[in-house]
Scaffold this motif. Structure first.
Motif, PDB file in Angstrom:
ATOM      1  N   LYS A 330     -23.134  -3.735 -41.359  1.00 55.59           N
ATOM      2  CA  LYS A 330     -22.453  -4.753 -40.619  1.00 55.59           C
ATOM      3  C   LYS A 330     -22.678  -4.281 -38.801  1.00 55.59           C
ATOM      4  CE  LYS A 330     -18.796  -7.386 -40.284  1.00 55.59           C
ATOM      5  NZ  LYS A 330     -17.243  -8.229 -40.902  1.00 55.59           N
ATOM      6  N   SER A 331     -22.813  -2.760 -38.890  1.00 57.56           N
ATOM      7  CA  SER A 331     -22.243  -2.071 -37.218  1.00 57.56           C
ATOM      8  C   SER A 331     -24.121  -2.527 -36.362  1.00 57.56           C
ATOM      9  CB  SER A 331     -22.251  -1.524 -37.670  1.00 57.56           C
ATOM     10  OG  SER A 331     -22.748  -0.184 -35.662  1.00 57.56           O
ATOM     11  N   TYR A 332     -25.090  -2.389 -37.397  1.00 59.20           N
ATOM     12  CA  TYR A 332     -25.840  -2.249 -37.139  1.00 59.20           C
ATOM     13  C   TYR A 332     -26.318  -3.773 -36.747  1.00 59.20           C
ATOM     14  CZ  TYR A 332     -31.582  -2.291 -37.325  1.00 59.20           C
ATOM     15  OH  TYR A 332     -32.701  -2.952 -36.768  1.00 59.20           O
ATOM     16  N   VAL A 333     -26.023  -4.951 -37.982  1.00 57.11           N
ATOM     17  CA  VAL A 333     -26.862  -6.388 -37.597  1.00 57.11           C
ATOM     18  C   VAL A 333     -25.664  -6.632 -36.282  1.00 57.11           C
ATOM     19  CG1 VAL A 333     -26.183  -8.550 -38.207  1.00 57.11           C
ATOM     20  CG2 VAL A 333     -27.069  -6.925 -40.151  1.00 57.11           C
ATOM     21  N   ARG A 334     -24.879  -6.296 -36.197  1.00 58.61           N
ATOM     22  CA  ARG A 334     -23.738  -7.251 -34.524  1.00 58.61           C
ATOM     23  C   ARG A 334     -24.907  -5.876 -33.514  1.00 58.61           C
ATOM     24  NH1 ARG A 334     -18.094  -5.406 -34.443  1.00 58.61           N
ATOM     25  NH2 ARG A 334     -18.352  -6.758 -33.119  1.00 58.61           N
ATOM     26  N   PHE A 335     -24.890  -4.883 -33.325  1.00 51.63           N
ATOM     27  CA  PHE A 335     -25.376  -4.937 -32.436  1.00 51.63           C
ATOM     28  C   PHE A 335     -26.862  -5.024 -31.864  1.00 51.63           C
ATOM     29  CE2 PHE A 335     -24.138   0.270 -32.791  1.00 51.63           C
ATOM     30  CZ  PHE A 335     -23.293  -0.423 -31.128  1.00 51.63           C
ATOM     31  N   ILE A 336     -27.838  -5.784 -32.909  1.00 51.45           N
ATOM     32  CA  ILE A 336     -29.047  -6.240 -33.062  1.00 51.45           C
ATOM     33  C   ILE A 336     -28.312  -7.762 -32.426  1.00 51.45           C
ATOM     34  CG2 ILE A 336     -30.546  -7.531 -34.057  1.00 51.45           C
ATOM     35  CD1 ILE A 336     -31.121  -4.355 -33.288  1.00 51.45           C
ATOM     36  N   GLU A 337     -27.452  -8.847 -33.528  1.00 52.76           N
ATOM     37  CA  GLU A 337     -27.521  -9.943 -32.582  1.00 52.76           C
ATOM     38  C   GLU A 337     -26.430  -9.855 -31.852  1.00 52.76           C
ATOM     39  OE1 GLU A 337     -25.657 -11.666 -36.794  1.00 52.76           O
ATOM     40  OE2 GLU A 337     -27.981 -11.795 -37.517  1.00 52.76           O
ATOM     41  N   GLU A 338     -25.143  -9.646 -31.573  1.00 49.92           N
ATOM     42  CA  GLU A 338     -24.713  -9.732 -31.006  1.00 49.92           C
ATOM     43  C   GLU A 338     -25.069  -9.327 -29.453  1.00 49.92           C
ATOM     44  OE1 GLU A 338     -20.494  -8.217 -31.940  1.00 49.92           O
ATOM     45  OE2 GLU A 338     -20.492  -9.785 -33.657  1.00 49.92           O
ATOM     46  N   ARG A 339     -25.435  -8.287 -28.929  1.00 41.43           N
ATOM     47  CA  ARG A 339     -25.659  -7.671 -28.214  1.00 41.43           C
ATOM     48  C   ARG A 339     -27.592  -7.202 -27.713  1.00 41.43           C
ATOM     49  NH1 ARG A 339     -21.668  -2.807 -26.933  1.00 41.43           N
ATOM     50  NH2 ARG A 339     -19.309  -4.009 -27.660  1.00 41.43           N
ATOM     51  N   SER A 340     -28.241  -7.689 -28.901  1.00 38.93           N
ATOM     52  CA  SER A 340     -29.656  -6.826 -28.487  1.00 38.93           C
ATOM     53  C   SER A 340     -29.910  -6.138 -27.918  1.00 38.93           C
ATOM     54  CB  SER A 340     -30.293  -8.303 -27.682  1.00 38.93           C
ATOM     55  OG  SER A 340     -30.127  -9.339 -27.871  1.00 38.93           O
ATOM     56  N   ASP A 341     -29.077  -4.734 -28.519  1.00 41.01           N
ATOM     57  CA  ASP A 341     -29.082  -3.869 -28.375  1.00 41.01           C
ATOM     58  C   ASP A 341     -30.033  -3.055 -29.396  1.00 41.01           C
ATOM     59  OD1 ASP A 341     -28.422  -1.357 -27.604  1.00 41.01           O
ATOM     60  OD2 ASP A 341     -26.753  -1.467 -26.884  1.00 41.01           O
ATOM     61  N   TYR A 342     -30.950  -2.470 -28.917  1.00 37.21           N
ATOM     62  CA  TYR A 342     -31.603  -1.981 -29.788  1.00 37.21           C
ATOM     63  C   TYR A 342     -31.692  -0.471 -29.916  1.00 37.21           C
ATOM     64  CZ  TYR A 342     -33.387  -5.704 -30.960  1.00 37.21           C
ATOM     65  OH  TYR A 342     -34.224  -7.495 -31.599  1.00 37.21           O
ATOM     66  N   PHE A 343     -31.261   0.289 -28.341  1.00 38.36           N
ATOM     67  CA  PHE A 343     -30.737   1.344 -28.925  1.00 38.36           C
ATOM     68  C   PHE A 343     -29.558   1.878 -29.574  1.00 38.36           C
ATOM     69  CE2 PHE A 343     -29.362   5.086 -26.008  1.00 38.36           C
ATOM     70  CZ  PHE A 343     -30.127   5.818 -25.765  1.00 38.36           C
ATOM     71  N   PHE A 344     -28.528   1.362 -29.371  1.00 37.60           N
ATOM     72  CA  PHE A 344     -27.532   2.047 -29.762  1.00 37.60           C
ATOM     73  C   PHE A 344     -27.462   1.273 -31.171  1.00 37.60           C
ATOM     74  CE2 PHE A 344     -25.305   2.669 -25.535  1.00 37.60           C
ATOM     75  CZ  PHE A 344     -25.092   4.067 -26.142  1.00 37.60           C
ATOM     76  N   ALA A 345     -28.206   0.997 -31.778  1.00 37.56           N
ATOM     77  CA  ALA A 345     -28.560   0.122 -32.448  1.00 37.56           C
ATOM     78  C   ALA A 345     -29.406   1.284 -33.773  1.00 37.56           C
ATOM     79  CB  ALA A 345     -29.483  -0.836 -33.406  1.00 37.56           C
TER      80      ALA A 345
END
Length: 356
Positions: A330-345
């Motif tokens: 869920k954390s991974y999906v939120r990094f990608i979907e909510e923030r487009s943050d592929y680094f901290f994902a």
């Protein structure tokens, strides 16, 4: 060009900083002010960078031509002289030139954002009420949209403005504005490539900014970003940038910078690498992260469980402490979907790979 009677040899207290008569004697020719881009070249040929900045700051406060009054706004802002920007905004409002009035209005929004910490929706609303047609002001509009999306952690939106920024920047003819805007664009590109996990490109822009930026507050921000950008690579390199950011922030009494580096950046890097001796934080989530790094999973779980609306970082800390794959996913999906943050994902992804 420089008259010996008013030769500005140093800024060590032996001579006064440039006054109005020195400015007019050195930089007004046949009744016309030299353009700022030429003045800065003349000064750069004679003085060290720090001296050039202080002399240019004085120059900007003495200029009277419409063109120089406008360009001074960006020079002073880029180099962190915010109180002087307010003075120049008023001077631009007082001349009989609609362009200067428009620039003054836009820089008032920019200054309100920086000094008063105006929220993104508020300063974008103020911006939308202005009639912007000039290429310079269109660039500033796009920069402000980029800053707003960054503040809202919507990093995927940064790319939306890169093409228009590049196109508008190419049409700007004023050399100093073009140069200063190029620095702004480099900062956008640093963040854009960082969040896309394109670290070779991100570091290219980061080091270029550090080599070309005088503004110590900006250097603090860039070193802080570079520190976080090295977190998955080398502890020493990440901490080197973090410590440099902290040193600069202390030197200019930049208390928000000191607080952020001390309570977020350094604890985060330390906890990730398990080097936690003597490291503390006032932030609950980073306290949990430090507890996790020290093997006190129970303390981590207790702290995070009491946070009602968890960020993707906090969900990652909790998922790692509980070894809960569902939370990590869920954390991974939120990094990608909510923030487009592929680094901290990469944080939850690396932990999921470890568990698998």
């Amino acid at each position: 060009m420089f008259n010996n009677h008013h030769d500005m040899k140093s800024l060590d207290g032996q001579q006064p900083l440039m006054n109005k008569s020195i400015f007019q004697e050195q930089f007004v020719v046949n009744g016309e002010e030299l353009p700022l881009n030429l003045i800065i070249k003349m000064l750069s040929a004679r003085y060290a960078p720090a001296e050039v900045m202080e002399l240019m700051r004085a120059v900007c406060l003495h200029v009277t031509s419409d063109d120089n009054l406008r360009v001074s706004l960006e020079f002073l802002y880029t180099n962190g002289f915010l109180d002087d920007v307010a003075i120049l905004i008023n001077k631009n409002k007082q001349v009989h030139n609609a362009r200067n009035h428009n620039w003054a209005s836009v820089y008032q929004v920019i200054l309100d954002r920086r000094k008063n910490r105006t929220k993104p929706h508020r300063y974008l609303s103020m911006l939308s009420s202005l009639k912007l047609e000039e290429d310079v002001l269109l660039c500033l509009r796009d920069f402000l949209h980029v800053y707003a999306y960054y503040e809202m952690c919507q990093y995927g939106m940064l790319g939306k403005y890169l093409d228009s920024l590049t196109e508008n920047l190419a049409t700007i003819e004023e050399p100093l504005i073009k140069e200063l805007f190029s620095l702004r664009l480099d900062e956008v590109l640093l963040t854009y490539h960082w969040k896309r996990n394109e670290m070779v490109m991100a570091r290219k822009y980061g080091f270029r900014l550090l080599n070309n930026t005088y503004n110590p507050r900006k250097k603090t921000d860039i070193h802080n970003t570079m520190a976080l950008g090295y977190v998955f690579d080398r502890y020493q390199q990440a901490m080197s940038h973090a410590n440099e950011a902290l040193t600069i922030a202390h030197s200019i009494n930049h208390s928000p910078g000191v607080y952020g580096i001390t309570n977020y950046t350094i604890p985060f890097i330390s906890a990730y690498h398990g080097v936690t001796d003597g490291v503390t934080s006032d932030d609950e989530a980073e306290q949990a992260h430090l507890a996790l790094a020290r093997g006190d999973n129970a303390a981590c779980i207790e702290i995070i469980a009491n946070i009602e609306f968890k960020t993707p970082f906090q969900m990652y800390y909790l998922g790692k402490a509980m070894q809960d794959k569902r939370l990590l996913e869920k954390s991974y999906v939120r990094f990608i979907e909510e923030r487009s943050d592929y680094f901290f994902a990469r944080l939850p992804l690396l932990e999921l790979n470890r568990l698998n």
